[in-house]
Structure formats: C-alpha cells, structure tokens
Write a protein that holds these residues in place. Structure first.
Motif, short mmCIF file in Angstrom:
data_model
loop_
_atom_site.label_atom_id
_atom_site.label_comp_id
_atom_site.label_asym_id
_atom_site.label_seq_id
_atom_site.Cartn_x
_atom_site.Cartn_y
_atom_site.Cartn_z
N ILE A 16 12.21 0.26 4.97
CA ILE A 16 12.14 -0.90 4.17
C ILE A 16 11.14 -1.99 4.94
CG2 ILE A 16 13.28 -3.05 3.10
CD1 ILE A 16 15.84 -1.37 3.00
N SER A 17 10.24 -2.50 4.18
CA SER A 17 9.23 -3.39 4.69
C SER A 17 9.52 -4.75 4.18
CB SER A 17 7.77 -2.74 4.30
OG SER A 17 7.60 -3.28 3.08
N LEU A 18 8.69 -5.67 4.90
CA LEU A 18 8.63 -7.02 4.79
C LEU A 18 8.45 -7.33 3.05
CD1 LEU A 18 8.94 -9.49 6.82
CD2 LEU A 18 6.78 -9.74 6.77
N THR A 19 7.70 -6.54 2.42
CA THR A 19 7.50 -6.67 1.24
C THR A 19 8.81 -6.82 0.22
OG1 THR A 19 5.55 -5.27 1.10
CG2 THR A 19 6.53 -5.76 -0.89
N ARG A 60 0.69 -1.37 0.11
CA ARG A 60 0.14 -0.03 0.00
C ARG A 60 0.98 1.18 -0.12
NH1 ARG A 60 -5.34 -1.03 3.93
NH2 ARG A 60 -5.88 -3.18 2.97
N ASN A 61 2.04 1.08 0.78
CA ASN A 61 2.75 2.49 0.70
C ASN A 61 3.57 2.73 -0.67
OD1 ASN A 61 2.05 2.89 3.41
ND2 ASN A 61 4.23 1.80 4.06
N TYR A 62 3.55 1.53 -1.48
CA TYR A 62 4.35 1.79 -2.75
C TYR A 62 3.40 1.64 -3.91
CZ TYR A 62 9.19 2.18 -1.94
OH TYR A 62 10.55 2.43 -1.72
N LEU A 63 1.98 1.94 -3.67
CA LEU A 63 1.06 1.85 -4.60
C LEU A 63 1.21 2.86 -5.67
CD1 LEU A 63 -1.43 0.66 -6.18
CD2 LEU A 63 -2.73 2.03 -4.83
N PRO A 97 -8.54 -5.30 -3.12
CA PRO A 97 -9.12 -5.69 -4.67
C PRO A 97 -9.09 -4.36 -5.32
CG PRO A 97 -10.33 -6.79 -2.78
CD PRO A 97 -9.34 -6.03 -1.98
N ALA A 98 -9.37 -3.51 -4.77
CA ALA A 98 -9.52 -1.99 -5.64
C ALA A 98 -8.35 -1.77 -6.26
CB ALA A 98 -10.35 -1.19 -4.78
N HIS A 99 -7.16 -1.85 -5.47
CA HIS A 99 -5.78 -1.69 -5.80
C HIS A 99 -5.45 -2.57 -6.98
CE1 HIS A 99 -5.00 0.08 -1.46
NE2 HIS A 99 -5.41 1.12 -2.29
N ALA A 153 -9.41 7.28 -7.77
CA ALA A 153 -8.97 8.33 -7.19
C ALA A 153 -7.31 8.35 -7.10
CB ALA A 153 -9.52 8.23 -5.53
N HIS A 154 -6.74 9.46 -6.88
CA HIS A 154 -5.23 9.61 -7.00
C HIS A 154 -4.81 8.94 -5.68
CE1 HIS A 154 -1.16 11.02 -6.64
NE2 HIS A 154 -1.44 12.01 -7.48
N PRO A 155 -4.05 7.71 -5.96
CA PRO A 155 -3.56 6.86 -4.73
C PRO A 155 -2.26 7.52 -4.02
CG PRO A 155 -2.69 6.07 -6.78
CD PRO A 155 -3.65 7.33 -7.41
N GLU A 156 -2.59 8.48 -3.19
CA GLU A 156 -1.36 9.01 -2.58
C GLU A 156 -0.72 8.12 -1.80
OE1 GLU A 156 -0.51 12.01 -2.78
OE2 GLU A 156 -2.16 13.12 -3.83
N PRO A 157 0.83 8.06 -1.75
CA PRO A 157 1.49 7.23 -0.91
C PRO A 157 1.29 7.64 0.69
CG PRO A 157 2.90 8.83 -1.92
CD PRO A 157 1.38 9.01 -2.63
N THR A 158 1.31 6.61 1.60
CA THR A 158 1.15 6.81 2.89
C THR A 158 2.21 6.61 3.66
OG1 THR A 158 0.29 4.54 2.94
CG2 THR A 158 -1.36 6.13 2.75
N GLY A 159 3.47 6.06 3.08
CA GLY A 159 4.62 6.04 3.61
C GLY A 159 5.78 5.56 2.77
#
Length: 295
Positions: free
Chosen positions: A83-86, A10-13, A46-48, A287-293
């Motif tokens: 860096i995340s687990l992703t 989600r942070n890197y969408l 699912p929307a992403h 909608a514009h997918p603003e990054p959250t982190g």
C-alpha cells in the motif's frame, strides 16, 4: 448529481483505466453523460492524465477532471507492504473539485458490475455510506485497530468498515477529513490498516455511518483460498463467487492484473475487462501503460 472519485498513482494507472471502463459499463448511456469522474493523484504525468481524460470521454462520461494532491500531514503508513501513500488521497476530495452534490469513492482495485448510486438515496446529512469489512467485521475481534477495544471496552463488537467504497454528500467531506486528521493525531497507537483504521476511529467516536448492503463491496476470496483455509474461519458467507455483487474488491497484495495472481473466476472476468479496456487505449493511440508495481 454525483461524481465517482478515484485515486490513481503510476503503479495503479492500468487498474485506474480499467476502473473507468467498468464504471462506465455500470451505467446507462444517458446516466453516464450526467455523471462526473474525478481523479486525484500524487505522481501521474500530464500524459497519463490526458489518457484518463480521453478514455473517460470515449466511454461516455459527461465530465472529467483530475488534480494533484498531497495527503494529510498527519498520515501514518503502519502497513506499507503493498500500500502506498496514495491511499490517503481519498480524504482530499473537496466540493470545489467535485462540483456535484454527492461523491461515490471507489478503490481502483475493484471490479464494478452494477450501479453504485442506490445507497445515496438513504444518505442523510452528516452520514458517510460504507460497507462492513469482510475480513475485519467487528472491533476487538480482528487485527484492525490494535488496542482500541482494550482502551475503550464499550467499542468491542462494534462494526468495522472497509474504506474501498464510500458514499458522501460533498458538504460533509470537510468534516470527514477533519475527523480522520484528529484520529491520526490523537490515536496513532491504534493505527494498523493506515487510513482505514483512522476512518473507523472517527466513525466509532464522532462520525455517523449509513451501512450499505454487503454486495456493494464483496471481497474476492478465491485467491486466498488457493493459499490456505484461514478465510473460512473469518468470512461467514458462502465462499463462492457472488454473481450478484455490484463490486468485487481485490483486497490484499495479489491483484488480477498481475500475471502471478491465481486465475479465479473473478480474476478471469477482470482480465476480460482489462483486455477490452486496452483496446480502448490502443484506439486512442496511447501506448499500453504496463503497471510497474503495487499499491
């Protein structure tokens, strides 16, 4: 013939969407139609995933698929500052999911400018294609793999590779995953740069690397030069934007989609691509997918 692989959370969408657009721009329309795009995620909704699928179709990819995966159970986050687990999902691509003979894995925090398929032509069975890491070029002469050169002196001076771009035959992915898993289990004390250190431990002991040209994974260093001169002591090439680089990699905590990132030439180029990508997204009605982190 091949698929691009991306790992997106989600942070890197937003950068994931930009990567899709950049990869499409790097190919001719006919090549794009014959190329697959595969995305792995821990947490996209699912929307992403629908948005990614619609964008992939809009920019011309002939095949798209996405799946949720969990990382290796032996994962270790030695560095989690940005860096995340992703990051560990790069080892979760499988032949059944890719459905192509080759995989080109690309980090999402990159600016792709050129065709990435050429290194596949030299790839032999059992080899993984990779590029030298510009900040940690050799074992024992950088923070990467702490203690490894002391434990195995014969490894000192051996090449160390960045995991941001990888080329592989899909038939070799199971061996790659198993090798990284063994490295994480047996040599955890030498892990600093997370999955990348584990990958290099496998390369050094059991794996086979086909070294790709440095222009396929050129670090963007201008952001670091605005904060200090340490890069001049580490990177041996001329420290100016490499207009011939097929990939510019925005390593480190400052990313070009963040407002506080220093506006270097490469960052401005990335932001122009970001604006074009968002026009695609708005045309799709999302909608514009603003990054959250950060990851």
């Amino acid at each position: 013939m091949y698929a691009f692989g991306l790992c997106v959370d989600r942070n890197y969408l937003t950068p994931g969407l930009v990567a899709v657009a950049a990869l499409a721009d790097s190919l001719t329309p006919s090549t794009r139609r014959g190329t697959a795009l595969r995305v792995l995620t821990l947490d996209l909704t699912p929307a992403h995933l629908v948005l990614l699928a619609h964008l992939a179709k809009r920019v011309g990819f002939g095949s798209f698929d996405a799946a949720r995966r969990s990382p290796l159970r032996t994962w270790r986050m030695a560095d989690s500052s940005y860096i995340s687990l992703t990051t560990y999902l790069r080892f979760e691509f499988t032949p059944a999911f890719i459905r192509r003979p080759y995989l080109i894995y690309v980090d999402a925090d990159t600016l792709v400018r050129g065709d990435l398929a050429a290194p596949l032509h030299d790839l032999r069975h059992g080899e993984i294609g990779a590029v030298h890491d510009e900040f940690n070029p050799t074992v024992g002469e950088s923070p990467a793999l702490p203690g490894a050169a002391e434990r195995w002196p014969h490894l000192r001076g051996r090449p160390y590779y960045n995991a941001g771009l990888l080329w592989a035959r899909t038939s070799d992915l199971a061996c790659l995953r198993a090798g990284v898993r063994r490295a994480l289990s047996a040599h955890r004390e030498h892990i600093l740069h997370n999955d990348q250190d584990a990958l290099n431990l496998w390369f050094l002991h059991h794996g086979h690397v086909r070294e790709a040209d440095p222009t396929y994974n050129r670090f963007e260093v201008g952001r670091f030069l605005e904060r200090g001169d340490w890069v001049r002591r580490v990177v041996t090439r001329p420290l100016r934007p490499d207009t011939g680089a097929a990939v510019v990699h925005f390593v480190g905590p400052e990313k070009p989609w963040q407002a506080a990132c220093p506006p270097t030439d490469d960052v401005r180029e990335y932001r122009a691509l970001l604006r074009r990508t968002m026009r695609h997204v708005r045309a799709l009605g999302a909608a514009h997918p603003e990054p959250t982190g950060m990851r």
